[in-house]
Design a protein around this motif. Structure first.
Motif, PDB file in Angstrom:
ATOM      1  N   SER A  29       0.936  -1.123  -0.120  1.00 48.16           N
ATOM      2  CA  SER A  29      -0.001  -0.040  -0.140  1.00 48.16           C
ATOM      3  C   SER A  29       0.898   1.202  -0.149  1.00 48.16           C
ATOM      4  N   ALA A  30       0.318   2.580   0.315  1.00 51.06           N
ATOM      5  CA  ALA A  30       1.255   3.670   0.403  1.00 51.06           C
ATOM      6  C   ALA A  30       1.538   4.027   1.588  1.00 51.06           C
ATOM      7  N   ILE A  31       1.684   2.679   2.420  1.00 46.52           N
ATOM      8  CA  ILE A  31       2.165   2.918   4.002  1.00 46.52           C
ATOM      9  C   ILE A  31       3.567   3.459   4.040  1.00 46.52           C
ATOM     10  N   ALA A  32       3.920   4.144   5.031  1.00 46.58           N
ATOM     11  CA  ALA A  32       5.375   4.513   5.171  1.00 46.58           C
ATOM     12  C   ALA A  32       6.426   3.644   5.292  1.00 46.58           C
ATOM     13  N   GLY A  33       7.265   3.603   4.364  1.00 47.83           N
ATOM     14  CA  GLY A  33       8.335   2.812   4.239  1.00 47.83           C
ATOM     15  C   GLY A  33       8.167   1.651   3.221  1.00 47.83           C
ATOM     16  N   ILE A  61       2.216  -0.739  -6.142  1.00 49.09           N
ATOM     17  CA  ILE A  61       1.590  -0.104  -5.177  1.00 49.09           C
ATOM     18  C   ILE A  61      -0.072   0.070  -5.304  1.00 49.09           C
ATOM     19  N   VAL A  62      -0.880  -0.701  -4.270  1.00 50.16           N
ATOM     20  CA  VAL A  62      -2.197  -0.429  -4.476  1.00 50.16           C
ATOM     21  C   VAL A  62      -2.643   0.889  -3.563  1.00 50.16           C
ATOM     22  N   THR A  63      -3.569   1.718  -4.355  1.00 50.16           N
ATOM     23  CA  THR A  63      -4.042   2.811  -3.634  1.00 50.16           C
ATOM     24  C   THR A  63      -5.615   2.715  -4.100  1.00 50.16           C
ATOM     25  N   ARG A  64      -5.903   1.938  -4.984  1.00 49.60           N
ATOM     26  CA  ARG A  64      -7.387   1.579  -5.609  1.00 49.60           C
ATOM     27  C   ARG A  64      -7.645   0.257  -5.946  1.00 49.60           C
ATOM     28  N   ASP A  67      -6.101  -1.035  -9.246  1.00 48.78           N
ATOM     29  CA  ASP A  67      -4.088  -1.244  -9.259  1.00 48.78           C
ATOM     30  C   ASP A  67      -3.854  -2.669  -9.377  1.00 48.78           C
ATOM     31  N   LEU A  68      -4.868  -3.626  -8.917  1.00 51.33           N
ATOM     32  CA  LEU A  68      -4.716  -5.114  -8.883  1.00 51.33           C
ATOM     33  C   LEU A  68      -5.021  -5.614 -10.291  1.00 51.33           C
ATOM     34  N   VAL A  69      -5.261  -5.013 -11.172  1.00 55.72           N
ATOM     35  CA  VAL A  69      -5.467  -5.525 -12.625  1.00 55.72           C
ATOM     36  C   VAL A  69      -4.340  -6.294 -13.109  1.00 55.72           C
ATOM     37  N   ASP A  70      -3.051  -5.798 -13.013  1.00 60.21           N
ATOM     38  CA  ASP A  70      -1.939  -6.078 -13.525  1.00 60.21           C
ATOM     39  C   ASP A  70      -1.520  -7.574 -12.698  1.00 60.21           C
ATOM     40  N   LEU A  71      -1.704  -7.617 -11.498  1.00 60.30           N
ATOM     41  CA  LEU A  71      -1.561  -8.695 -10.588  1.00 60.30           C
ATOM     42  C   LEU A  71      -2.272  -9.838 -10.969  1.00 60.30           C
ATOM     43  N   ILE A  89      -7.063  -6.317   4.468  1.00 58.68           N
ATOM     44  CA  ILE A  89      -8.295  -6.976   4.238  1.00 58.68           C
ATOM     45  C   ILE A  89      -8.873  -6.378   2.884  1.00 58.68           C
ATOM     46  N   ASP A  90      -8.798  -5.219   2.754  1.00 57.16           N
ATOM     47  CA  ASP A  90      -9.272  -4.356   1.400  1.00 57.16           C
ATOM     48  C   ASP A  90      -8.390  -4.859   0.356  1.00 57.16           C
ATOM     49  N   ILE A  91      -7.078  -5.113   0.316  1.00 59.68           N
ATOM     50  CA  ILE A  91      -6.461  -5.561  -0.796  1.00 59.68           C
ATOM     51  C   ILE A  91      -6.718  -7.132  -1.094  1.00 59.68           C
ATOM     52  N   LEU A  92      -7.046  -7.997  -0.165  1.00 54.85           N
ATOM     53  CA  LEU A  92      -7.257  -9.255  -0.566  1.00 54.85           C
ATOM     54  C   LEU A  92      -8.779  -9.502  -0.904  1.00 54.85           C
ATOM     55  N   LYS A  93      -9.543  -8.662  -0.509  1.00 58.04           N
ATOM     56  CA  LYS A  93     -10.854  -8.595  -1.041  1.00 58.04           C
ATOM     57  C   LYS A  93     -11.152  -7.942  -2.461  1.00 58.04           C
ATOM     58  N   GLY A  94     -10.166  -7.300  -2.915  1.00 55.28           N
ATOM     59  CA  GLY A  94     -10.099  -6.777  -4.139  1.00 55.28           C
ATOM     60  C   GLY A  94      -9.549  -8.013  -5.077  1.00 55.28           C
ATOM     61  N   LEU A  95      -8.860  -8.910  -4.634  1.00 60.49           N
ATOM     62  CA  LEU A  95      -8.310 -10.201  -5.436  1.00 60.49           C
ATOM     63  C   LEU A  95      -9.462 -11.111  -5.613  1.00 60.49           C
TER      64      LEU A  95
END
Length: 95
Positions: A29-33, A61-64, A67-71, A89-95
């Motif tokens: 994600s866009a998390i620090a680091g 980098i997933v911000t929406r 962004d997961l389409v390429d993956l 949780i949000d990222i895995l729901k998007g897959l």
């Protein structure tokens, strides 16, 4: 006390090496680091090149959700995820 980003990356790569998973994608994600994490993974991959061959298929980098389409369209079956719990949780729901 949390492990450093370098130690986190090294631990993840040692698991991949243990199970002989050569190809993977890095999802953050866009998390620090997040840039530091991707760089640490790349450095460890180079350092391990003489004993185990890794291939980084994607670095996303997933911000929406779009962004997961390429993956989803890639051959990646193993992903290293660097984000917060709620973002995961949000990222895995998007897959």
């Amino acid at each position: 006390l949390a492990p450093s980003i370098e130690h986190q990356a090294a631990a993840m790569l040692s698991i991949l090496e243990r199970y002989k998973w050569h190809q993977f994608s890095v999802v953050t994600s866009a998390i620090a680091g997040h840039d530091d994490f991707v760089q640490a993974v790349r450095e460890h991959v180079v350092d391990m090149q003489d004993r185990f061959k890794f291939t980084i298929l994607n670095s996303i980098i997933v911000t929406r959700p779009s962004d997961l389409v390429d993956l989803v369209n890639s051959e990646a079956r193993v992903m290293l995820l660097y984000c917060t719990k709620s973002e995961a949780i949000d990222i895995l729901k998007g897959l």
